[in-house]
Design an enzyme around this catalytic site. Structure first.
Site, PDB file in Angstrom:
ATOM      1  N   LYS A 230      56.850  25.264  43.798  1.00 35.30           N
ATOM      2  CA  LYS A 230      55.810  25.203  42.949  1.00 35.30           C
ATOM      3  C   LYS A 230      55.685  25.392  41.494  1.00 35.30           C
ATOM      4  O   LYS A 230      56.240  26.302  41.154  1.00 35.30           O
ATOM      5  CB  LYS A 230      54.507  25.905  43.588  1.00 35.30           C
ATOM      6  N   LYS A 242      39.505  30.968  36.326  1.00 30.73           N
ATOM      7  CA  LYS A 242      39.814  32.191  36.317  1.00 30.73           C
ATOM      8  C   LYS A 242      39.209  33.182  35.294  1.00 30.73           C
ATOM      9  O   LYS A 242      39.013  32.754  34.265  1.00 30.73           O
ATOM     10  CB  LYS A 242      41.271  32.550  36.610  1.00 30.73           C
ATOM     11  N   GLU A 314      45.084  25.048  43.779  1.00 30.39           N
ATOM     12  CA  GLU A 314      45.850  23.668  43.272  1.00 30.39           C
ATOM     13  C   GLU A 314      47.417  23.760  43.599  1.00 30.39           C
ATOM     14  O   GLU A 314      47.718  22.791  44.115  1.00 30.39           O
ATOM     15  CB  GLU A 314      45.882  23.607  41.782  1.00 30.39           C
ATOM     16  N   ARG A 316      48.969  24.432  46.429  1.00 27.01           N
ATOM     17  CA  ARG A 316      49.074  23.833  48.022  1.00 27.01           C
ATOM     18  C   ARG A 316      48.766  22.379  47.943  1.00 27.01           C
ATOM     19  O   ARG A 316      49.470  21.542  48.723  1.00 27.01           O
ATOM     20  CB  ARG A 316      48.234  24.549  48.961  1.00 27.01           C
TER      21      ARG A 316
END
Length: 466
Positions: A230, A242, A314, A316
């Protein structure tokens, strides 16, 4: 390779607090008196510097604590570089390792891991002490593993203004050029043309174009081992933004990519007989008018439609496209690494990453190598009953669960939907960060699991290794 110990090298003695004979016989009477006067008790990590007649260091005593202590670790010597002044040192009592050469290897590796400093932005870097190689320790292997771990640390520690998708690609190109691999990069709207719609969707709001880094190394006839990392170079959370405190460390959200590149560097440096493929979807999850939204339905490389439950999940999504591509060629082993869920940290803390696989033999091998290398990992279940939590009324699957329970497990279950042909797949939900300094682990970006994985791959595929 073992170099001779230099005359100016200071001996380091390892002392157990319950050994019954705290002081080495080789020490002079004044040295013994000094040690007794300091009250040295050989507690774990305790250091006693013994001055010599000329004012230099005559010896170092390093406490290991009780022999049967539950917290005892062969990586404890990783504390020495931060506690000793600059100079040359050697392990003086290596006979204690005769029956356990792995412990001597780990002690040496720990020293080198403990020497790591991220000083890219500092004018005056501290000079670190140097260790003469102990007899019988493979220095090439120590340096290979230390360099791989330090590469991962460096990539995570660099702030996002200097480590975006462009810069991550540049580092990857450098690694590829060093080892003679072949790199293909798919950037921007070309991701749509080549059917990577979720990588594109996550990264399209950033002025730094999203991309898929794809490199291959090794003989085509060798067993296929594929690594997926990732590479979210910064994560605002997207439109599900966030809070500030949660965004502060998001430079580390490419920790999966950093660890995969560190592992790849070890594999290629050792010239392991595998056909290695590395896939890194590199994006920045930003906010703009074209950002993807909660409630959107995205196509995926595999063909499944995915309902977006939260734009802050995001990682995954980009992994799913990359895993589906990797799965197309049916590798023998497929490994993905990602700083994926806060749920994993709630369950196991920052130091113990969970891993998931349906291959029980691989699970056992990873757990065994994790223990042998003192590279902490913990197997968690792909609990099939939780798969229903990912159901969607309007798409094939939702990428998050509706109730927030078992977040690390449901993330792994989502990824599993994109792996069907691979012989063995394993997912690592790592943290990629050391919140506080420990032995062989300075505070900051951290390599997790890659020493265990490197040794597992080497032992499985390199028949010349003994």
């Amino acid at each position: 390779m073992t170099m001779p110990i230099k005359p100016d090298s200071c001996p380091v003695y390892f002392i157990n607090s319950d050994s019954g004979a705290l002081l080495p016989k080789a020490l002079s009477a004044p040295a013994t008196q000094w040690i007794e006067a300091t009250g040295f008790a050989a507690k774990e990590g305790e250091v006693c510097l013994v001055p010599g007649p000329s004012g230099t260091c005559e010896a170092v005593l390093f406490g290991l604590g009780k022999q049967e202590s539950k917290t005892a670790s062969p990586l404890l010597p990783g504390l020495l570089p931060v506690k000793l002044p600059a100079g040359r040192y050697h392990f003086a009592d290596t006979d204690r390792f005769v029956e356990d050469p792995q412990a001597l290897f780990l002690a040496t590796l720990a020293w080198h891991l403990g020497c790591y400093r991220f000083d890219r932005y500092k004018e005056n870097a501290k000079e670190m002490p140097q260790l003469d190689w102990p007899e019988g320790v493979d220095s090439d292997e120590v340096l290979r593993q230390a360099k791989g771990c330090n590469l991962a640390r460096d990539l995570i520690n660099v702030p996002s203004n200097d480590m975006g998708p462009d810069e991550l690609e540049a580092v990857t190109r450098g690694l590829v050029d060093t080892h003679g691999a072949k790199l293909e990069v798919t950037t921007g709207d070309a991701l749509l043309e080549k059917n990577f719609p979720m990588i594109h969707a996550v990264g399209r709001a950033s002025p730094r174009a999203p991309r898929l880094l794809d490199f291959i190394w090794g003989k085509e006839s060798d067993p296929k081992v594929t690594l997926v990392g990732k590479g979210v170079c910064f994560d605002t959370g997207g439109l599900n933004i966030k809070p500030g405190n949660s965004m502060a460390l998001m430079k580390k959200d490419m920790g999966g990519a950093a660890n995969v590149l560190g592992l790849a560097s070890m594999i290629m440096s050792a010239k392991l007989p595998v056909r290695l493929r590395v896939l890194i979807p590199a994006v920045e999850n930003s906010i703009a008018g074209d950002a993807f939204r909660p409630g959107d339905v995205l196509q995926s490389h595999k063909g499944l439609t995915v309902e977006i439950g939260n734009t802050d999940a995001e990682g995954r999504l980009i992994l799913a496209d990359a895993l589906s591509l990797a799965d197309d060629e049916e590798p023998e082993m497929l490994i993905d690494m990602a700083t994926l869920t806060g749920a994993a940290r709630v369950a196991l803390g920052p130091d113990l990453p969970p891993f998931y696989s349906d291959d029980s033999e691989l699970v056992h091998a990873i757990a065994s190598e994790s223990h042998r290398q003192w590279d902490p990992l913990w197997n968690m279940p792909l609990w099939n009953a939780y798969d229903a939590k990912l159901s969607s009324d309007i798409a094939d699957v939702n990428h998050i669960s509706s109730d927030g329970f078992a977040g690390s497990i449901t993330a792994a279950l989502f990824l599993r939907r994109f792996v069907a042909k691979t012989k063995s797949w394993v997912h690592f939900d790592i943290f990629g960060w050391a919140p506080a300094a420990q032995a062989a682990r300075p505070k900051g970006g951290e390599a997790q699991g890659i020493r265990a994985l490197y040794n597992l791959i080497r032992n499985r595929y390199d028949v010349s290794w003994s």
